[in-house]
Design a protein around this motif. Sequence first.
Motif: not given
Length: 142
Positions: A133-134, A136, A138-140
């Motif tokens: 997960r780290l 990837k 960040p999802q905006v």
Amino acid sequence: MSVDAPRPRHLPPEDELEEKFIRASGPGGQHVNRSETAVQLRFDARASRFLTDPIRDRLIEAAGQLADQDGVITIRSESSRSQYRNRVEARRRLAAMIERASRPPKRRIKTRPSRAQREKRLSDKRHKQAIRRLRKPPQVDE
């Protein structure tokens, strides 16, 4: 034709074995091109009176690619420059295969992983999941 070496206990009778002498491959100069020192030992396991049915089945299964669909096992030996030694080696290998097949397989004892092992596996999975997960971006949210 008999071989003078001591006869292994698990070797079938002579009339069930078929030997063919062929030229060995590889380097060796004129000698290897003129002499048939390699041995092809054939044993028809399906038609053998020497083997019991369970041993026959295990032997053919264990032989793998050495056995054809008719249950004939072919062992090739060309490790030595001596035809005699190659004959002894091929017979020794066949006897070893039959000896292994004559031992019944051990029964598997079913086991279950302990509670601590299950919990460690799940915590390791969570840890790996967090690492991925780290990686990837960040999802905006818009």
